[in-house]
Design an enzyme around this catalytic site. Structure first.
Site, short mmCIF file in Angstrom:
data_model
loop_
_atom_site.label_atom_id
_atom_site.label_comp_id
_atom_site.label_asym_id
_atom_site.label_seq_id
_atom_site.Cartn_x
_atom_site.Cartn_y
_atom_site.Cartn_z
CE LYS A 121 47.58 7.72 46.56
NZ LYS A 121 48.79 8.42 46.97
CE LYS A 205 46.48 12.98 40.24
NZ LYS A 205 46.77 13.13 41.58
CE LYS A 208 53.04 4.09 37.90
NZ LYS A 208 53.61 5.14 38.74
P1 TYM Z 1 53.55 12.31 43.73
O1 TYM Z 1 54.68 11.36 44.00
O2 TYM Z 1 52.20 11.75 43.54
O3 TYM Z 1 53.88 13.19 42.47
C1 TYM Z 1 55.10 13.89 42.31
C2 TYM Z 1 54.84 15.25 41.69
O4 TYM Z 1 54.19 15.10 40.42
C3 TYM Z 1 53.05 15.95 40.38
N1 TYM Z 1 52.02 15.33 39.50
C4 TYM Z 1 51.40 15.97 38.50
N2 TYM Z 1 51.52 17.23 38.04
C5 TYM Z 1 50.74 17.58 36.97
N3 TYM Z 1 49.88 16.72 36.38
C6 TYM Z 1 49.72 15.45 36.81
N4 TYM Z 1 48.88 14.63 36.20
C7 TYM Z 1 50.50 15.03 37.93
N5 TYM Z 1 50.61 13.86 38.62
C8 TYM Z 1 51.54 14.06 39.58
C9 TYM Z 1 52.59 16.05 41.82
O5 TYM Z 1 51.79 17.19 42.04
C10 TYM Z 1 53.91 16.11 42.56
O6 TYM Z 1 54.40 17.44 42.60
N6 TYM Z 1 52.60 13.97 48.33
C11 TYM Z 1 53.48 14.08 47.20
C12 TYM Z 1 54.92 13.71 47.52
C13 TYM Z 1 55.55 14.45 48.64
C14 TYM Z 1 55.96 15.81 48.62
C15 TYM Z 1 56.58 16.04 49.86
C16 TYM Z 1 55.86 16.83 47.67
C17 TYM Z 1 55.90 13.94 49.85
N7 TYM Z 1 56.52 14.88 50.57
C18 TYM Z 1 57.08 17.28 50.19
C19 TYM Z 1 56.38 18.09 48.00
C20 TYM Z 1 56.97 18.30 49.24
C21 TYM Z 1 53.00 13.14 46.11
O7 TYM Z 1 52.33 12.18 46.37
O8 TYM Z 1 53.51 13.41 44.89
#
Ligand code: TYM
Length: 343
Positions: A121, A205, A208
């Site tokens: 990021k 991966k 967007k």
């Molecule tokens: P975020 O919002 O980027 O994504 C949400 C969930 O989607 C999964 N994900 C994917 N899984 C497989 N392939 C992909 N290409 C892919 N892109 C996204 C992410 O692994 C995630 O599970 N930091 C976290 C949000 C968060 C969180 C938490 C998660 C904040 N607090 C507490 C668990 C527990 C995040 O940015 O996810």
């Protein structure tokens, strides 16, 4: 079994979010089966939309409001039952930021600087804009999201694994410093869809930020989804076979197919033995649409009354506040904050 996971409201969810995380969150909230196969009555699930995390990248009130509302409706459209899982907005539960601060005081800066997501990021941020401190301390807020509810499992995609390890280390450090409060949560990661890859570049991966042709949005028009699958890159040769090294693009499409259809990759390889890439892609597009169509339909219906969706999240926030305050009472006591003043 207690489960917790969160998602950022940063615009339309994509198939990576769905297959890597959201779909399993719904299953976990209805099935009550742990990874060890233990059958419970039903899992106790907490699923926040982490709008405070989104502030690290979104600095426009209207955009954040719109994205948050869409995320609420999207989650309900996917089949989350607010009676079975606690759905809420992170910002409606102040204990998240309170615990995050406390944890920040136990966090070595070096650990934050080493986080892969932070590095990625930070590299995307323009020089003029600069890297905000929230991007750096993001994992401590995430650790607070999790630890407040003492979950046993956190279902996430593979990209969040490092943040989960960070959370466990922090929980251990807190327990060692102040006495036992937190359980050490485990990441729960799906095998084949842990990392859904881009349709145009299977080494990256799905996300967007790569551009429109790289991902499938859950609420995209059918024509657009079919077009993207048709144009998805393939590998040399003509076999439909799961071989990550030799055939990363076809392996990714097979994983997506398996994720949306529930068929095993082995069965899919059999089904498409001797068939062309074009046949395979056309059938994959059908399978993706079979999965998404009912969600899209429900999304349209629920969009008519966003206030109803918001009210369900308000109710979830009340419950989340109750549970998190119990943890905070114990935390405050352990660390020596004055009870009467801090309540
Ligand atoms: P975020 O919002 O980027 O994504 C949400 C969930 O989607 C999964 N994900 C994917 N899984 C497989 N392939 C992909 N290409 C892919 N892109 C996204 C992410 O692994 C995630 O599970 N930091 C976290 C949000 C968060 C969180 C938490 C998660 C904040 N607090 C507490 C668990 C527990 C995040 O940015 O996810």
């Amino acid at each position: 079994m207690r489960i917790l996971s969160g998602i950022q409201p940063t615009g339309q969810f994509h198939l990576g979010n769905y297959l890597g995380a959201l779909k399993h969150w719904v299953d976990l909230s209805t099935s009550g089966r742990s990874p060890e196969g233990r059958q419970d009555k039903g899992n106790d699930c907490f699923y926040p939309i982490v709008d405070l995390h989104a502030l690290t990248t979104v600095h426009d009130a209207e955009t954040l409001r719109k994205n948050t509302q869409e995320a609420q409706i999207a989650m309900l459209a996917m089949g989350f039952d607010p009676e079975k899982s606690v759905l809420f907005l992170q910002s409606q539960v102040p204990a998240h930021t309170e615990l995050a601060w406390i944890l920040t005081t136990l966090t070595p800066i070096g650990d934050l600087e080493r986080m892969t997501q932070y590095k990625e990021k930070a590299a995307q941020v323009s020089k003029k804009e600069g890297i905000n401190a929230g991007l750096l301390t993001y994992p401590t807020l995430m650790a607070a999201d999790i630890l407040l509810y003492n979950p046993e499992y956190v279902p996430v995609g593979e990209d969040q694994k490092q943040h989960l390890e960070f959370t466990r280390n922090l929980a251990e450090k807190f327990n060692k410093t102040y006495g036992e409060v937190f359980k050490l949560p485990k990441a729960m990661i799906q095998k084949e869809t842990a990392r859904v890859m881009s349709l145009q570049d299977p080494t990256q991966k799905m996300s967007k930020s790569l551009g429109a042709q790289h991902y499938i949005g859950l609420f995209e028009e059918e024509d657009s989804i079919r077009g993207k699958i048709k144009k998805a890159v393939t590998d040399s040769g003509n076999k439909i076979k799961y071989e990550l090294r030799e055939k990363p693009a076809i392996s990714n499409l097979l994983a997506i197919y398996s994720g949306v259809s529930g068929k095993s990759i082995k069965d899919l390889e059999q089904e498409f033995l001797g068939k062309s890439y074009a046949d395979f892609k056309s059938s994959l597009a059908d399978a993706v649409m079979n999965q998404l169509r009912p969600i899209q339909k429900r999304y349209k219906e629920l969009s008519q009354s966003p206030a109803e969706a918001a009210a369900l999240f308000d109710k979830g926030a009340t419950k989340a506040n109750e549970v998190s305050q119990e943890t905070m009472t114990l935390v405050r006591k352990k660390i020596g904050l004055n009870e009467s003043l801090s309540r």
